[in-house]
Design a protein around this motif. Structure first.
Motif, PDB file in Angstrom:
ATOM      1  N   THR A  48       0.842  -1.187   0.000  1.00  0.00           N
ATOM      2  CA  THR A  48       0.000   0.000   0.000  1.00  0.00           C
ATOM      3  C   THR A  48       0.882   1.244   0.000  1.00  0.00           C
ATOM      4  N   VAL A  49       0.685   2.108  -0.980  1.00  0.00           N
ATOM      5  CA  VAL A  49       1.502   3.314  -1.110  1.00  0.00           C
ATOM      6  C   VAL A  49       1.225   4.250   0.068  1.00  0.00           C
ATOM      7  N   PRO A  50       2.272   4.684   0.777  1.00  0.00           N
ATOM      8  CA  PRO A  50       2.064   5.587   1.921  1.00  0.00           C
ATOM      9  C   PRO A  50       1.757   7.012   1.468  1.00  0.00           C
ATOM     10  N   LEU A  64      10.049   4.976   2.186  1.00  0.00           N
ATOM     11  CA  LEU A  64       9.968   4.083   1.025  1.00  0.00           C
ATOM     12  C   LEU A  64      10.975   2.940   1.111  1.00  0.00           C
ATOM     13  N   ASP A  65      12.132   3.170   1.714  1.00  0.00           N
ATOM     14  CA  ASP A  65      13.104   2.083   1.888  1.00  0.00           C
ATOM     15  C   ASP A  65      12.513   0.953   2.729  1.00  0.00           C
ATOM     16  N   LYS A  66      11.793   1.316   3.768  1.00  0.00           N
ATOM     17  CA  LYS A  66      11.183   0.301   4.633  1.00  0.00           C
ATOM     18  C   LYS A  66      10.150  -0.525   3.885  1.00  0.00           C
ATOM     19  N   PRO A  93       2.012   6.789  -8.001  1.00  0.00           N
ATOM     20  CA  PRO A  93       0.613   6.591  -7.616  1.00  0.00           C
ATOM     21  C   PRO A  93       0.273   7.312  -6.307  1.00  0.00           C
ATOM     22  N   GLU A  94      -1.012   7.566  -6.121  1.00  0.00           N
ATOM     23  CA  GLU A  94      -1.459   8.278  -4.933  1.00  0.00           C
ATOM     24  C   GLU A  94      -1.453   7.368  -3.711  1.00  0.00           C
ATOM     25  N   ALA A  95      -1.559   8.002  -2.548  1.00  0.00           N
ATOM     26  CA  ALA A  95      -1.590   7.255  -1.291  1.00  0.00           C
ATOM     27  C   ALA A  95      -2.753   6.271  -1.270  1.00  0.00           C
ATOM     28  N   ARG A  98      -2.409   0.258  -4.320  1.00  0.00           N
ATOM     29  CA  ARG A  98      -1.616  -0.952  -4.112  1.00  0.00           C
ATOM     30  C   ARG A  98      -0.698  -1.182  -5.306  1.00  0.00           C
ATOM     31  N   VAL A  99       0.589  -1.393  -5.014  1.00  0.00           N
ATOM     32  CA  VAL A  99       1.587  -1.573  -6.072  1.00  0.00           C
ATOM     33  C   VAL A  99       2.492  -2.752  -5.730  1.00  0.00           C
ATOM     34  N   LYS A 100       3.249  -3.187  -6.707  1.00  0.00           N
ATOM     35  CA  LYS A 100       4.208  -4.260  -6.501  1.00  0.00           C
ATOM     36  C   LYS A 100       5.484  -3.726  -5.839  1.00  0.00           C
ATOM     37  N   LYS A 101       6.229  -4.604  -5.239  1.00  0.00           N
ATOM     38  CA  LYS A 101       7.505  -4.260  -4.619  1.00  0.00           C
ATOM     39  C   LYS A 101       8.446  -3.638  -5.650  1.00  0.00           C
TER      40      LYS A 101
END
Length: 203
Positions: A48-50, A64-66, A93-95, A98-101
């Motif tokens: 999930t994009v923060p 983003l590293d985490k 993408p917006e907060a 859902r995206v891939k690693k």
């Protein structure tokens, strides 16, 4: 004849076991292949994009590293005082998406401050037109005062922080410009009129 029947019976059992073993082996092989594909493609594993709004790039990097995501900064937009300088204004993408690693998040960053703009020429222009021209370049209008001048509503002078401003001067965007305009009345001569010498020396 009995020997033939016994041979066929034993051979049939052997073939049945071999056939069953082949089926089990195929099932195991297919399962292993599917697992390897699932691991390779990370199927079903989403992040999930923060929400990165108002975060500095240092904070963005840690967040983003985490989550095993990356970022790229796009061209900065116009300065927005609602956001801290050099912070994230928008992201793609917006907060909550859902995206891939290892997905890259594209960021727009708030500049460090307003840039300077050139003061346009609005002297001897009507107040209405002057206001529209100044606002079109990003300057704000402060006080409007009137003095005796036959040019009604004509701009006679511009000021910023109490100091005269000339067309072509550079000011930070959103600076407030005060206008001095004519009220349409003829300016009175404040210099005393000439007094006849006879009146000074008397009779």
């Amino acid at each position: 004849m009995e020997k033939i029947k016994e041979f066929l019976k034993n051979s049939g059992k052997k073939l049945a076991w071999q056939f069953a073993f082949a089926i089990v082996a195929c099932i195991i092989l297919v399962w292993c292949v599917l697992q390897l594909l699932r691991i390779y493609t990370a199927h079903g594993e989403y992040i999930t994009v923060p929400n990165l709004s108002k975060k500095t790039l240092t904070e963005v990097g840690v967040i983003l590293d985490k989550q095993q995501l990356r970022y790229e900064v796009l061209d900065s937009t116009e300065y927005d005082p609602k956001y801290p300088p050099l912070s994230v204004i928008s992201q793609t993408p917006e907060a909550t998406e859902r995206v891939k690693k290892n997905r890259k998040i594209y960021l727009n960053i708030n500049p460090s401050g307003y840039h300077k703009v050139t003061v346009p020429k609005v002297i001897q222009v009507t107040r209405r037109n002057a206001v529209a021209t100044l606002q079109s370049v990003g300057l704000a209008i402060g006080r409007v005062t009137y003095v005796n001048n036959i040019g009604k509503d004509m701009v006679l002078e511009m000021q910023h922080d109490g100091k005269p401003v000339q067309p072509g001067d550079k000011l930070i965007k959103t600076s407030r410009i005060d206008l001095v305009c004519g009220n349409g009345l003829e300016a009175r001569d404040t210099i005393p009129t000439e007094i006849p010498i006879e009146e000074l020396i008397g009779d």
